[in-house]
Motif scaffolding. Structure first.
Motif, PDB file in Angstrom:
ATOM      1  N   PHE A   6      16.372  15.757  63.150  1.00 47.96           N
ATOM      2  CA  PHE A   6      17.585  16.833  63.959  1.00 47.96           C
ATOM      3  C   PHE A   6      17.072  17.009  65.470  1.00 47.96           C
ATOM      4  CE2 PHE A   6      17.264  18.534  59.481  1.00 47.96           C
ATOM      5  CZ  PHE A   6      18.848  18.392  59.665  1.00 47.96           C
ATOM      6  N   TYR A   7      18.104  16.569  66.064  1.00 48.07           N
ATOM      7  CA  TYR A   7      17.354  16.385  67.177  1.00 48.07           C
ATOM      8  C   TYR A   7      17.884  17.562  68.062  1.00 48.07           C
ATOM      9  CZ  TYR A   7      16.912  15.382  72.695  1.00 48.07           C
ATOM     10  OH  TYR A   7      17.001  15.883  74.191  1.00 48.07           O
ATOM     11  N   GLU A   8      17.330  18.595  68.867  1.00 47.71           N
ATOM     12  CA  GLU A   8      17.983  20.239  69.267  1.00 47.71           C
ATOM     13  C   GLU A   8      19.673  20.701  68.726  1.00 47.71           C
ATOM     14  OE1 GLU A   8      18.010  19.964  73.876  1.00 47.71           O
ATOM     15  OE2 GLU A   8      16.011  20.101  73.740  1.00 47.71           O
ATOM     16  N   ALA A   9      18.907  20.587  66.645  1.00 47.13           N
ATOM     17  CA  ALA A   9      20.247  20.857  66.671  1.00 47.13           C
ATOM     18  C   ALA A   9      19.643  22.411  65.291  1.00 47.13           C
ATOM     19  CB  ALA A   9      20.294  20.157  65.265  1.00 47.13           C
ATOM     20  N   ASN A  10      20.175  22.483  65.427  1.00 45.46           N
ATOM     21  CA  ASN A  10      19.950  24.472  64.650  1.00 45.46           C
ATOM     22  C   ASN A  10      20.806  24.313  63.319  1.00 45.46           C
ATOM     23  OD1 ASN A  10      18.755  25.894  63.547  1.00 45.46           O
ATOM     24  ND2 ASN A  10      19.110  27.799  65.386  1.00 45.46           N
ATOM     25  N   PRO A  11      20.803  23.093  62.573  1.00 46.21           N
ATOM     26  CA  PRO A  11      22.044  23.813  61.422  1.00 46.21           C
ATOM     27  C   PRO A  11      22.267  24.815  60.438  1.00 46.21           C
ATOM     28  CG  PRO A  11      21.015  21.708  60.436  1.00 46.21           C
ATOM     29  CD  PRO A  11      20.074  22.130  62.298  1.00 46.21           C
ATOM     30  N   VAL A  12      21.038  24.485  60.441  1.00 40.79           N
ATOM     31  CA  VAL A  12      20.710  25.962  59.315  1.00 40.79           C
ATOM     32  C   VAL A  12      21.465  27.671  60.012  1.00 40.79           C
ATOM     33  CG1 VAL A  12      19.543  27.756  57.684  1.00 40.79           C
ATOM     34  CG2 VAL A  12      19.027  24.969  57.970  1.00 40.79           C
ATOM     35  N   TYR A  13      21.500  27.892  60.970  1.00 42.89           N
ATOM     36  CA  TYR A  13      22.259  28.667  61.498  1.00 42.89           C
ATOM     37  C   TYR A  13      24.082  28.614  62.437  1.00 42.89           C
ATOM     38  CZ  TYR A  13      23.172  31.825  65.190  1.00 42.89           C
ATOM     39  OH  TYR A  13      23.564  33.143  66.006  1.00 42.89           O
ATOM     40  N   ALA A  14      23.931  27.029  62.605  1.00 43.92           N
ATOM     41  CA  ALA A  14      24.854  26.871  63.777  1.00 43.92           C
ATOM     42  C   ALA A  14      26.143  26.188  63.114  1.00 43.92           C
ATOM     43  CB  ALA A  14      24.301  26.213  64.685  1.00 43.92           C
ATOM     44  N   LEU A  15      25.999  25.912  61.605  1.00 47.38           N
ATOM     45  CA  LEU A  15      26.933  25.802  60.424  1.00 47.38           C
ATOM     46  C   LEU A  15      28.129  25.747  59.663  1.00 47.38           C
ATOM     47  CD1 LEU A  15      25.838  21.949  59.255  1.00 47.38           C
ATOM     48  CD2 LEU A  15      26.894  22.742  61.559  1.00 47.38           C
ATOM     49  N   PRO A  16      29.052  26.168  59.296  1.00 47.33           N
ATOM     50  CA  PRO A  16      29.924  26.587  58.623  1.00 47.33           C
ATOM     51  C   PRO A  16      28.969  27.127  57.582  1.00 47.33           C
ATOM     52  CG  PRO A  16      30.950  25.059  59.374  1.00 47.33           C
ATOM     53  CD  PRO A  16      29.826  25.167  59.888  1.00 47.33           C
ATOM     54  N   GLN A  17      29.243  27.940  56.001  1.00 47.74           N
ATOM     55  CA  GLN A  17      28.208  28.461  55.568  1.00 47.74           C
ATOM     56  C   GLN A  17      27.005  28.108  55.357  1.00 47.74           C
ATOM     57  OE1 GLN A  17      31.136  26.275  52.642  1.00 47.74           O
ATOM     58  NE2 GLN A  17      30.842  27.913  50.833  1.00 47.74           N
TER      59      GLN A  17
ATOM     60  N   ASP B 243      24.727  29.174  54.860  1.00 48.17           N
ATOM     61  CA  ASP B 243      23.570  29.484  53.618  1.00 48.17           C
ATOM     62  C   ASP B 243      23.401  27.978  52.445  1.00 48.17           C
ATOM     63  OD1 ASP B 243      23.577  32.625  54.360  1.00 48.17           O
ATOM     64  OD2 ASP B 243      25.092  33.171  52.972  1.00 48.17           O
ATOM     65  N   ALA B 244      24.770  27.545  52.592  1.00 48.13           N
ATOM     66  CA  ALA B 244      24.919  26.423  51.680  1.00 48.13           C
ATOM     67  C   ALA B 244      24.093  25.489  52.433  1.00 48.13           C
ATOM     68  CB  ALA B 244      26.476  26.226  51.432  1.00 48.13           C
ATOM     69  N   VAL B 245      24.614  25.233  53.915  1.00 46.34           N
ATOM     70  CA  VAL B 245      23.754  24.380  55.073  1.00 46.34           C
ATOM     71  C   VAL B 245      22.024  24.441  54.241  1.00 46.34           C
ATOM     72  CG1 VAL B 245      23.297  23.581  56.806  1.00 46.34           C
ATOM     73  CG2 VAL B 245      25.444  24.540  55.987  1.00 46.34           C
ATOM     74  N   LYS B 246      21.193  25.419  54.354  1.00 40.72           N
ATOM     75  CA  LYS B 246      20.052  25.657  54.560  1.00 40.72           C
ATOM     76  C   LYS B 246      19.823  24.996  52.789  1.00 40.72           C
ATOM     77  CE  LYS B 246      17.592  29.802  55.235  1.00 40.72           C
ATOM     78  NZ  LYS B 246      17.645  31.021  54.917  1.00 40.72           N
ATOM     79  N   ALA B 247      20.745  25.499  51.837  1.00 36.86           N
ATOM     80  CA  ALA B 247      20.149  24.885  50.725  1.00 36.86           C
ATOM     81  C   ALA B 247      20.102  23.600  50.440  1.00 36.86           C
ATOM     82  CB  ALA B 247      21.431  25.798  48.642  1.00 36.86           C
ATOM     83  N   THR B 248      21.444  22.779  51.013  1.00 38.43           N
ATOM     84  CA  THR B 248      21.680  21.540  51.079  1.00 38.43           C
ATOM     85  C   THR B 248      20.570  20.739  52.340  1.00 38.43           C
ATOM     86  OG1 THR B 248      24.064  21.802  51.249  1.00 38.43           O
ATOM     87  CG2 THR B 248      23.285  19.620  51.677  1.00 38.43           C
ATOM     88  N   LEU B 249      20.095  21.832  52.577  1.00 37.72           N
ATOM     89  CA  LEU B 249      18.983  20.574  53.602  1.00 37.72           C
ATOM     90  C   LEU B 249      17.496  21.251  52.695  1.00 37.72           C
ATOM     91  CD1 LEU B 249      20.190  21.009  57.081  1.00 37.72           C
ATOM     92  CD2 LEU B 249      20.559  19.287  56.261  1.00 37.72           C
ATOM     93  N   ALA B 250      17.331  21.690  51.969  1.00 40.65           N
ATOM     94  CA  ALA B 250      16.330  22.117  51.111  1.00 40.65           C
ATOM     95  C   ALA B 250      15.648  22.434  52.142  1.00 40.65           C
ATOM     96  CB  ALA B 250      15.597  20.230  50.716  1.00 40.65           C
ATOM     97  N   MET B 251      15.892  23.629  52.605  1.00 40.77           N
ATOM     98  CA  MET B 251      15.843  25.018  52.969  1.00 40.77           C
ATOM     99  C   MET B 251      15.087  24.529  54.895  1.00 40.77           C
ATOM    100  SD  MET B 251      15.142  27.411  51.837  1.00 40.77           S
ATOM    101  CE  MET B 251      13.785  28.633  52.548  1.00 40.77           C
ATOM    102  N   ALA B 252      13.821  24.344  55.200  1.00 41.77           N
ATOM    103  CA  ALA B 252      13.040  23.680  56.171  1.00 41.77           C
ATOM    104  C   ALA B 252      12.387  21.854  56.253  1.00 41.77           C
ATOM    105  CB  ALA B 252      12.249  24.687  55.919  1.00 41.77           C
ATOM    106  N   CYS B 253      12.304  21.556  57.314  1.00 41.41           N
ATOM    107  CA  CYS B 253      11.965  20.911  58.393  1.00 41.41           C
ATOM    108  C   CYS B 253      10.349  20.348  57.663  1.00 41.41           C
ATOM    109  CB  CYS B 253      11.711  20.288  59.508  1.00 41.41           C
ATOM    110  SG  CYS B 253      13.819  19.954  60.041  1.00 41.41           S
ATOM    111  N   ASP B 254      10.470  19.158  57.094  1.00 33.68           N
ATOM    112  CA  ASP B 254       8.232  18.853  57.336  1.00 33.68           C
ATOM    113  C   ASP B 254       7.574  18.695  58.395  1.00 33.68           C
ATOM    114  OD1 ASP B 254       8.577  18.656  54.552  1.00 33.68           O
ATOM    115  OD2 ASP B 254      10.363  17.392  55.074  1.00 33.68           O
TER     116      ASP B 254
END
Lengths: 675, 417, 255, 211
Positions: free
Chosen positions: A406-417, A419-430
């Motif tokens: 991810f470059y200068e992107a905050n999909p867990v905050y900024a994408l629709p749904q 909560d679901a995005v968070k689950a799909t992306l396995a929470m957080a970056c390593d």
């Protein structure tokens, strides 16, 4: 002599008289008051020589051209740059950019996620090793994905080239207005990037598109507004706005057409119908079919679907017909998720008005040549739909990537749904890698979507990075090298130089702007109106909820990649956030219908999510609609934004637009219950 | 003389011929007072060390409880100067029986007000700028100078009373000083009356001059701002009965008669007379305000009231229930001499002037002037209450000590035989 | 009311309310320019310090007849300021050519009498010491001193820019008392992308603002109270002009 | 309270005796506090600081024939640069020129390392003071006066033109300012002087000097 009590008193008397005749009391009184101007815990002014660096804001999505004022090398202000093609004022976020350099939430060094989920600081060498190891595992067959939050930078070429070298085409931009527009323009057979020549227009109708706050190169738009509206005089350019909320654009527009959220395309077709009836025509080959489609959208029909006042609609149609150089700009009222239909319909209107390829109308702007051979060009990148891809990954229709950058992107905050995005992306970056902030790096802004001309602006560092950050471009080039790939550029600066050349710009001389404007346009030939696509795409089912949801985007609270800057908390309106609670707006009639009053606490819910907010009665909202300020509800960042309000993205669920397959999330609804 | 062990330990310090409760009982009372004082001290510490953000004040309500408190106690403390004026200048002799108490009450009110002011200004270390860099155009400058000077006068008036303490007075020098002070009292009473009249007036003037605040601006008629005179009159119309109320409370607490009813009634009559004069002017003022100043400002009477908190009931209460009504009771001999009615009227009178000072301070700031501005409300918080309570505790402390050890009430011995 | 000087130069603004979208850029530019500390929770608008505040105006009609306008409110720099004469310590005065009402922080004792006098709420009090997040105090400009707790402050029309413009003129050999239009503008004027604010010498025919304030659509806030502000507003919308002052029902609004 | 019984044969008549001990204790107290107030207290209030390098203005002005403004520069935008940087000193002192050990120390410790000297400033003003050197020009003052440059500077600054070493700086422990930091009345010697009005652009309005 022994001093008795009386003698002592006399001594005291004498001493008092004496002290009063010395500076002790008076000087102390004075010095104490001087001390009170000079408390050590109050910061001091530091004097120095002024210098100014012209650059462009990479923080503000409008890419506003600015000057950074430095005092002895310390940046103190972001100032207006009136000579800049994207400047002429400040956006409320760019104005705070200098202070953001010192944001408490700023990352100071690379961070690694440990087994227990905590982040620990590591060196860049460790970080790059980790990154190389991680990427090695993701080699071949779309196992690497790249998500970029930068819509206009050459940096994307490096990321996509790296992905290509790794055998992946899964490169995405964070959702915005550019993607649906590119899709629409492509469907119509247009070449290059669609541009809107607001500067030369004499009548601007914005449908959905929040042209004076978030849509396109906002400061450039607003500069055009400034020029077209001489101070205190009758406006030389009229502005009309159609949208569910009387937002910042609507507040100064001459006309506000209130419509239900997500019905922009219907409104445009209704106008098309009226214009065609009044004799307008388009040279497009499929004009007859389009006329037939438009004829279905009688004023009554449009009023029923959009909620617009038929008389006002007719008035706007007349004004459009009368205008010499009318321009219609359609988009999503919160800058994303609108689908291609509104843009298609909007461009069709422009075609009917003769605004195609005309001064003050629609321009086709050439894309810049690629400067990194293996890269995906902007056109190709815009075709990838991040939200759709995530949906596929979540449902197992697409393979889950092995690595995502991810470059200068905050999909867990900024994408629709969210909560679901968070689950799909396995929470957080390593691994989290700090990059220099916009004012600390070389970067570029190449013709932001919406701009009526090709503009290439260079971002120049005003200062060296304050933290242990490295420019992303150079890191990518280095990583590629370690992975055995040659991206064809030795340094990011070379890529920028090449890009500038590709745009015909030369930055060898110091300039007041570091920006280049080109008159280059592409011919607009054989445009089709695509009623076939439109008729399907507008077939959006009305949400089965009692109340429609209208997110309201404003730049002062931040963007999808940054939270509210410290200085901007004061710009948040009183009945938008109180303490930690978000206020949502509805008109008096809607509130009465729901049995609500100002300050009532309510729960907004739909299958995507729910949260509790308070009611603010604001009459500038469509009936049966709740307007929710966007940009709040951060769970990270600093005390200026963390934990305040709710994130409206949690209530938005993406669907697919019939006919184009694009993800859309502008037609949401909610249930409202007192909480 | 043999020591009488039935007497309190500190009996030797009591005023001549007076009895007092036991020292332990007294100390329990003082401890209670000190507890309140401590709370206020804590509030004061927080305010001074962290800033006024600790209070409930804000940018709309720069003035709040403290200023209201100051104005109210200064008005109620007016018993001191007015009684002094009548006693020493106009020679109304019976007032000598209560004059000491009026002086103490006055001193407490003024010194208390000054203490609160130190907290209330943002930069107490610069408080002396008020004297050194005085702006002669500011009503507040007048107030600062007059309050300071009058407080000094009150100290001078209070000192002889302290010197008359039985043990101290044995010292010949002290005795002589006390005596000479007494001889000078008419002079100080005169100075005090002048200063006090002036600053009671300038306190009113402080508001009247705010010409961009239609709620309190008073211009366009006679002398501008005429709130000057209203404040003087309302103070003298309530101060004397406040002293009587303090006296009565002391009587209830000590279980002794300290002042004869005739004196109290006389004080009531004086206050009632002044209150009547005041009410005539106040009613005229209210009428002129509603029918001249407001329309000139583009406002209507109704627009200056809001909800319950700043409702019209405050105005009606101030004018009638706490103004006209006590005035009638206090000037009518038959009503005045009914003790229940008398005390009711006295309390209402004091409440009335407090409401007046409150609305002139708080409601005046709450009333929006820009048409698009909104009514805001203000509620003092613990820090403001605490600091105010500290002043009350301070007053209780001084009064208790004064009563116990100083010859405050000349009639006490006779009345309690 | 004590009398106030007349000045040859009168710095003033004409703010076109039909051009303000309420974006808040001016407020941010003002804070950064004048070293106003950020506030983590600024939701209590009665305790958040900002020299320039954008008010929201409504025509009071229900949907869909509703209209909204935004009104930026700096200090009005009144010709007859109600705040100046009340200050007990001469911490504020209107005495300098140009007519800007000064506020001197080291003199102010924090009595807040000036705040009580100002019907525009243009004056703000430092309820607490100003605090910048760690390191952010490095972004302070050298032009404006940082105010400690306990003093009142207000918009100064970026007075330091006036001084800088004069110095620049001196160095360039021009007359510092005859600045050209645009030599001196405030931070908010400069920041507004819509050009809603025009700043200059109201008395100088060579300055644009001179003509603008004569427009029939120009008005000032609470004009009838006699404060004689140097900030003018312009709006073609009658309802907006009506909100500039208090009007009895039968009274007509200008323009 | 005349009716209160008083012994009027009190001390009014023999005051001298009843306040015995004479005037000596009073005088002692007076003298002690006068000494404290005028000599001890000022010493306690200030700490002394010396310049990091002994600098001779005299050598530069008399021997090298320089003028104040050669080192104390007005920038193009009218702001004042104040102190010269090490780099500008190095224009001449790139290497040791004379025999003064202080010069050698300066060259070795600062010029060669590129470090800036932390000069002490006698006249440093509080943050709330705005002072424009551009506005206080020789041209302006010499409309009536006849100042040499160094004389004009010396109106406010310690006159160091003829001194071989910089004076000690006395720092007020309470306020943190130098003893020579000008007080407002010193500015007002010119600013409140009505003879200046109309001739110079000076004014005594608060904002002319405060920020």
């Amino acid at each position: 002599m022994a001093l008795d009590r009386r003698g002592f008193l006399k001594f005291i008397g004498g001493a008092t008289a004496g002290i009063l005749a010395t500076p002790v009391v008076w000087k102390s009184l004075d010095d104490v008051s001087i001390w009170s101007q000079n408390w050590s815990w109050i910061p001091r002014n530091i004097d120095g020589a002024n210098s100014y660096v012209p650059t462009v804001s990479k923080l503000c999505p409008s890419g506003v051209g600015v000057r950074v004022r430095l005092v002895d090398g310390r940046p103190v202000r972001v100032l207006t740059n009136n000579d800049h093609p994207l400047g002429g004022g400040l956006s409320s976020i760019a104005a705070a950019e200098v202070q953001l350099l010192y944001s408490p939430s700023r990352m100071k060094r690379p961070l690694k996620r440990t087994a227990d989920g905590a982040y620990v600081g590591i060196t860049w060498e460790e970080a790059e090793t980790m990154l190389v190891e991680g990427l090695k595992k993701a080699k071949g067959g779309d196992k690497l994905a790249v998500v970029s939050g930068d819509e206009t930078g050459t940096i994307n070429e490096l990321f996509t080239a790296l992905a290509a070298e790794m055998g992946s085409k899964s490169c995405f931009l964070m959702p915005g207005e550019a993607q649906p527009a590119a899709k629409a323009w492509e469907l119509m057979g247009g070449e290059g990037q669609v541009g809107y020549d607001i500067e030369k227009s004499d009548y601007v109708l914005a449908i959905g598109a929040n042209v004076l706050e978030t849509w396109g190169p906002v400061i450039r738009n607003r500069h055009a507004f400034r020029v077209g509206r001489p101070h205190g005089e009758a406006p030389a350019v009229r502005f009309a706005y159609a949208g569910p909320v009387q937002n910042n654009t609507a507040s100064t527009a001459d006309v506000w057409l209130a419509i239900r959220p997500g019905t922009e395309a219907v409104l445009a077709l209704g106008l098309a119908n009226l214009l065609i009836k009044a004799g307008a025509a388009s040279p497009a080959a499929d004009f007859a079919e389009f006329r037939a489609l438009a004829a279905r959208f009688t004023p009554e029909q449009v009023a029923a679907q959009t909620g617009v006042d038929a008389k006002r609609l007719a008035a706007v149609a007349q004004e459009l017909a009368k205008a010499k150089r009318p321009l219609v700009i359609a988009g999503s009222e919160f800058g994303q998720g609108g689908g291609a239909a509104p843009v298609l319909a909007g461009l069709a209107l422009n075609s009917l008005l003769g605004s195609m390829n005309r001064e003050g109308g629609i321009r086709a702007l050439p894309y810049a040549r690629k400067v990194v051979p293996a890269a995906m060009d902007r056109k190709a990148l815009l075709q990838n739909d991040l939200v759709a891809w995530l949906g596929k990954v979540a449902s197992g229709k697409a393979a889950a990537p092995q690595a995502v950058v991810f470059y200068e992107a905050n999909p867990v905050y900024a994408l629709p749904q969210a909560d679901a995005v968070k689950a799909t992306l396995a929470m957080a970056c390593d691994l989290v890698l700090p990059v220099p902030m916009g004012l600390e790096r070389f970067d570029d802004v190449d013709t932001p979507y919406g701009c009526g001309q090709v503009v290439y602006a260079l971002a120049v560092p005003a200062l060296a990075p304050l933290v242990d950050a490295r420019p992303a471009g150079d890191v990518v080039i280095g990583i590629a090298k370690k992975l055995g790939a040659d991206l064809g550029v030795a340094a990011f600066a070379d890529a920028l130089k090449a890009k500038a050349e590709a745009r015909g710009a030369s930055f060898t001389e110091p300039s007041a702007t570091n920006a280049h404007v080109s008159g280059a346009v592409l011919p607009v030939n054989g445009i089709a109106l695509r009623p076939d696509v439109l008729s399907k795409a507008i077939d959006v089912k009305a949400p089965a909820f009692p109340v429609a949801l209208a997110p309201v985007a404003k730049l002062n609270v931040g963007t999808s990649m940054t939270a509210t800057p410290p200085f901007n908390t004061k710009t948040v309106r009183r009945w938008e956030i109180q303490g930690k609670e978000l206020y949502v707006m509805m008109n008096g009639a809607t509130a009465a219908k729901l049995g609500l009053r100002k300050h009532d606490r309510i729960e907004l819910s739909n299958p995507a999510g729910k949260f509790t907010v308070r009611v603010n009665v604001f009459e500038g909202v469509m009936n049966d609609t709740v307007a929710v300020p966007a940009g709040h509800g951060h769970t990270a960042f600093d005390e200026f934004s963390k934990g305040k309000g709710e994130n409206v993205m949690r209530l938005l669920a993406a669907g697919a637009e019939p006919g184009t397959g694009l993800s859309v999330w502008t037609s949401a609804g909610v249930n409202i219950a007192k909480a | 003389m043999d020591k009488n062990y039935d007497l309190p330990i500190d009996a030797a310090l009591f005023p001549e011929g007076c009895t007092r409760c036991s020292l332990s009982k007294f100390l329990v009372w003082i401890a209670a007072v000190m507890a309140v004082f401590g709370w206020g001290l804590y509030a004061a510490f927080r305010v001074l060390s962290e800033g006024l953000g600790v209070t409930g004040l804000d940018d709309y309500f720069g003035f709040g409880l403290w200023i209201t408190f100051d104005l109210a106690v200064i008005a109620l403390g007016a018993g001191a100067f007015f009684t002094g004026l009548l006693r020493y200048i106009l020679n109304i002799d019976p007032l000598k029986n209560i004059i000491n108490l009026t002086v103490i009450v006055g001193f407490l009110c003024y010194s208390g007000a000054m203490l609160v002011l130190v907290l209330d200004i943002g930069q107490p270390l610069r408080a002396w700028f008020g004297y050194w860099h005085a702006n002669v155009h500011s009503m507040l400058t007048e107030v600062i100078f007059c309050i300071t000077c009058y407080c000094l006068v009150l100290i001078i008036e209070y000192v002889p009373l302290i010197l008359e303490q039985k043990q101290l007075n044995r010292n010949k020098l002290v005795h002589a000083i006390a005596h000479n002070f007494h001889l000078m009292m008419p002079l100080f009473a005169g100075i005090g009356a002048f200063l006090s009249t002036f600053h009671q007036g300038s306190l009113g003037g402080m508001y009247g001059v705010l010409f961009a605040r239609p709620y309190i601006a008073r211009d366009g008629f006679f002398i501008w701002p005429w709130t000057f005179f209203l404040y003087v009159l309302s103070a003298v119309g309530s101060g004397p009965v406040f002293t009587v109320l303090v006296c009565t409370i002391m009587e209830k607490m000590s279980g002794k008669r300290l002042v004869t009813w005739e004196i109290k009634s006389l004080m009531g009559k004086i206050a009632g007379t002044m209150l009547t004069v005041y009410m005539v002017f106040k009613l005229a003022d209210t009428w002129a305000w509603a029918n001249d100043i407001l329309p000139r400002s583009g406002l209507t009477f109704d627009q200056l009231f809001y909800g319950w908190i700043y409702g019209k009931w405050l105005l009606w209460a101030e004018l009638f229930a706490c103004g006209v009504l006590p005035a009638i009771i206090l000037i009518t001999p038959s009503l005045r001499n009914n003790r229940t009615l008398f005390y009711t009227a006295a309390i209402l009178d004091c409440i009335g002037v407090t409401i007046n000072r409150y609305v002139m301070t708080v409601q005046a700031l709450a009333a929006p002037v820009m048409p698009f501005d909104s009514w805001e409300t203000y509620a003092p918080n613990w820090a403001e209450w605490g600091a105010s309570a500290m002043i009350m505790a301070y007053a209780a402390l001084i009064l208790s000590l004064s009563y116990r050890y100083l010859p405050v009430f000349p009639q006490e011995v006779k009345l309690n035989k | 009311m004590s009398s106030f000087k007349e000045f040859k130069i009168k710095w003033g603004m004409a703010i076109d309310l039909d051009k303000c979208t309420g974006c808040g850029a001016c407020m941010v530019a003002c804070q950064a320019e004048n070293n106003i500390a950020p506030q983590p929770d600024a939701s209590n608008k009665l305790k958040s310090l900002n020299w320039l505040v954008v008010y929201e105006l409504t025509n009071g009609k229900p949907f869909p007849e509703h209209e909204v306008a935004y009104l930026p409110r700096p200090c009005m720099q009144c010709g007859k300021p109600s705040c100046v004469s009340v200050c007990p310590v001469i911490a504020t005065e209107k005495n300098e050519e140009g007519g800007i009402v000064s506020q001197i922080y080291p003199r102010c004792i924090g009595c807040r009498y000036c705040m009580a006098s100002c019907p525009y709420h243009a004056r703000y009090f430092n309820w607490f010491d100003p605090i910048w997040p760690e390191g952010m105090d490095k972004t302070l400009t050298p032009d404006v001193s940082v105010r400690p707790r306990g003093v009142v402050e207000k918009c100064s029309f970026c007075h330091h820019r006036f001084m800088q413009a004069k110095d620049k003129a001196r160095v360039e050999g021009r007359d510092p008392n005859a600045l050209n239009d645009g030599d001196y503008i405030t931070s908010c004027t400069e920041a507004c992308p819509n050009g809603a604010i025009v700043f200059g010498d109201v008395n100088n025919p060579a300055h644009k603002v001179h003509e603008l304030v004569k427009s029939k659509y120009a008005f000032r806030l609470l004009e009838r109270l006699g404060t004689d502000p140097q900030v003018y507003y312009v709006s073609r919308r009658e309802w907006v002009r009506r909100l500039g002052d208090n009007y009895l029902e039968n009274e007509k609004v200008k323009g | 309270m005349e009716d209160r019984q008083l012994n009027s044969s009190g001390c009014a008549t023999d005051g001298g005796k009843c306040c015995g001990g004479g005037i000596t204790p009073f005088l002692v107290g007076l003298v002690v506090s006068l000494i404290f107030g005028w000599w001890v207290f000022p010493d306690m209030l200030y700490s002394k600081k010396e310049q990091p390098i002994r600098f001779s203005h005299k050598v530069h002005m008399e021997d090298a024939g320089m003028e104040c403004k050669q080192c104390h520069v007005l920038r193009e935008d009218g702001t004042f640069a104040g102190l010269p940087s090490t780099a500008s000193c190095a224009d001449c002192h790139s290497d040791v020129m004379g025999s003064d050990p202080e010069e050698a120390r300066f060259v070795n410790e600062y010029v060669k390392t590129g470090k800036e000297v932390k000069w002490l400033v006698y006249q440093i003003q509080p943050d709330n003071v705005f002072f424009s050197h551009a506005a206080h020009s020789l041209d302006g003052c010499n409309q009536c006066h006849d100042f040499k440059e160094s004389e004009l500077c010396a109106q406010c600054h310690p006159d160091v033109a003829n001194s071989d070493s910089a004076p000690t700086l006395y720092e007020n422990k309470l306020t943190g300012y130098s003893k020579q930091t000008m007080k407002m009345w010193q500015c007002e010697r010119c600013h409140a002087n009505e003879n200046h009005y109309g001739v110079t652009s000076s004014s005594n309005a608060c904002f002319v000097c405060h920020k």
